[in-house]
Design an enzyme around this catalytic site. Structure first.
Site, PDB file in Angstrom:
ATOM      1  N   GLU A   1     -53.268  -7.298  28.587  1.00  0.00           N
ATOM      2  CA  GLU A   1     -53.040  -5.943  29.083  1.00  0.00           C
ATOM      3  C   GLU A   1     -52.835  -4.960  27.930  1.00  0.00           C
ATOM      4  OE1 GLU A   1     -50.132  -6.077  32.645  1.00  0.00           O
ATOM      5  OE2 GLU A   1     -49.784  -7.913  31.494  1.00  0.00           O
TER       6      GLU A   1
ATOM      7  N   HIS B   1     -54.539  -5.687  35.169  1.00  0.00           N
ATOM      8  CA  HIS B   1     -53.918  -7.015  35.190  1.00  0.00           C
ATOM      9  C   HIS B   1     -54.941  -8.088  35.580  1.00  0.00           C
ATOM     10  CE1 HIS B   1     -50.719  -9.994  35.808  1.00  0.00           C
ATOM     11  NE2 HIS B   1     -49.891  -9.143  35.219  1.00  0.00           N
TER      12      HIS B   1
ATOM     13  N   HIS C   1     -44.202  -3.319  36.819  1.00  0.00           N
ATOM     14  CA  HIS C   1     -45.496  -2.782  37.250  1.00  0.00           C
ATOM     15  C   HIS C   1     -45.389  -1.699  38.323  1.00  0.00           C
ATOM     16  CE1 HIS C   1     -47.337  -5.572  34.636  1.00  0.00           C
ATOM     17  NE2 HIS C   1     -47.365  -6.619  35.426  1.00  0.00           N
TER      18      HIS C   1
ATOM     19  N   ASP D   1     -45.454 -14.296  27.317  1.00  0.00           N
ATOM     20  CA  ASP D   1     -45.372 -13.115  28.176  1.00  0.00           C
ATOM     21  C   ASP D   1     -44.740 -12.020  27.329  1.00  0.00           C
ATOM     22  OD1 ASP D   1     -45.491 -11.368  30.277  1.00  0.00           O
ATOM     23  OD2 ASP D   1     -43.929 -12.332  31.479  1.00  0.00           O
TER      24      ASP D   1
END
Length: 378
Positions: free
Chosen positions: A341, A203, A129, A275
């Site tokens: 996302e 996020h 990120h 994830d």
């Protein structure tokens, strides 16, 4: 009061257009002061259907989103903090704008036009990120607010050349808007003065059940027949895999809890749950397309997520460990929220088979995502 709650819920279910007298509005307030004395403004967008969204300038983050359930009970469906202190000291990416490059960059290294660059490693061996001080940790400037059929706030951040190792001065805007059809839209744009890489996303941590409840009962639909498997450090292997016959098949509505702990799948072990990036398309498009549909069956609250991006990173809140005290003092535990996302695939700059995230001078980067909020009838 009960009649009013019922009317609000009915309006959210109907999603009908509001009259001009019920136009959405944007109201600015002070969310707090950073240790260096800078004030952090907040802007709350409100419509006539009982929906409100609060955006704070630190991280251009969605701090709160309140919406009624099918009985008219309003709850905040965003996991985060009540005050500035948490966002400033232990941000956890709550609701934040993440970039310049969202998600992971293998070993924090990349190449542009034959020149090698590096960005700080902050997630095992990889950069996550945007590095140690990505867009989630900087103070954005509120440059515009509007009332009307859609209330909105626009924030801007100018990332200097070399910021977190990335070349080029990048001028980024984030516009949040809420309309009377209960659509919350987050639109990102960026321009650069040198070739660089850009992959910005939001996020937001969602718990449609409201405070104090877990999110693993949320029923998720993702219209994708492929995903990108990863190595043990969550870097994609550079190929697509079919979801059919695996725990990654959300083409039909499926509760997250049904398969999120299935240790028979090595990918679930790697991520400690979901994830991963689902392949919705093969390129960034001009128009939006549906990325996901999420419903919390007890409250009836739900949303459809639409975007122009080819990938969807679905994260099931695997790393909450009960040490973060959030809103109302709640200790956030594994599975207390989920994240969706829209973005280009992770580590795209190092994966020649993935869509490009390169941005050149004269071009404009765009990621526009819309959460179409609704309440499902029984």
């Amino acid at each position: 009061m009960m009649m009013r709650k019922t009317m609000i819920a009915a309006a959210l279910l109907a999603g009908t257009a509001a009259s001009p007298a019920l136009a959405a509005d944007a109201r600015r307030s002070d969310f707090g002061t950073l240790p260096d004395g800078r004030h952090v403004p907040a802007v709350t967008l409100t419509n006539a259907k009982g929906v409100s969204a609060t955006v704070i300038a630190l991280g251009a983050a969605l701090q709160s989103l309140k919406m009624p359930d099918r009985a008219g009970k309003v709850a905040d469906v965003q996991v985060g903090y009540d005050t500035l202190e948490g966002y400033a000291t232990k941000p956890e990416f709550f609701g934040a704008t993440v970039g310049r490059v969202a998600n992971r960059v293998a070993k924090g290294r990349f190449t542009i036009d034959g020149r090698q660059y590096s960005t700080p490693v902050n997630n095992g061996p990889n950069s996550l990120h945007g590095g140690t001080k990505g867009f989630d940790k900087v103070l954005w400037q509120v440059v515009d607010t509007k009332n009307g059929p859609a209330a909105s706030v626009t924030l801007r951040y100018v990332s200097p050349d070399g910021d977190m190792g990335y070349p080029g001065t990048l001028t980024t805007t984030a516009t949040y808007s809420l309309d009377e059809q209960n659509q919350l839209t987050i639109a990102y744009t960026a321009t650069t003065d040198k070739p660089t890489y850009v992959n910005i996303s939001n996020h937001a941590y969602w718990n449609l059940a409201g405070p104090g409840a877990g999110a693993m009962g949320h029923v998720v639909t993702i219209p994708a027949d492929r995903y990108t498997p990863t190595d043990a450090s969550s870097i994609p292997l550079g190929r697509h895999a079919r979801v059919a016959g695996t725990v990654f098949d959300f083409r039909r509505p499926t509760a997250v809890e049904d398969r999120v702990r299935d240790a028979r799948d090595q990918q679930i072990v790697f991520g400690r749950g979901y994830d991963h990036n689902w392949v919705i398309g093969d390129r960034v498009t001009t128009d939006q397309h549906m990325m996901a549909r999420v419903v919390e069956p007890v409250s009836g609250r739900g949303f459809e997520l639409w975007s122009n991006q080819p990938g969807l990173q679905f994260y099931s809140g695997n790393f909450f460990d009960g040490t973060v005290a959030g809103k109302n003092g709640q200790l956030y535990r594994m599975g207390d929220a989920i994240v969706m996302e829209p973005q280009v695939f992770p580590d795209a700059m190092n994966q020649p088979g993935f869509p490009s995230i390169r941005l050149d001078p004269g071009q404009t980067y765009r990621n526009t995502m819309t959460y179409k909020l609704f309440v499902q009838k029984k």
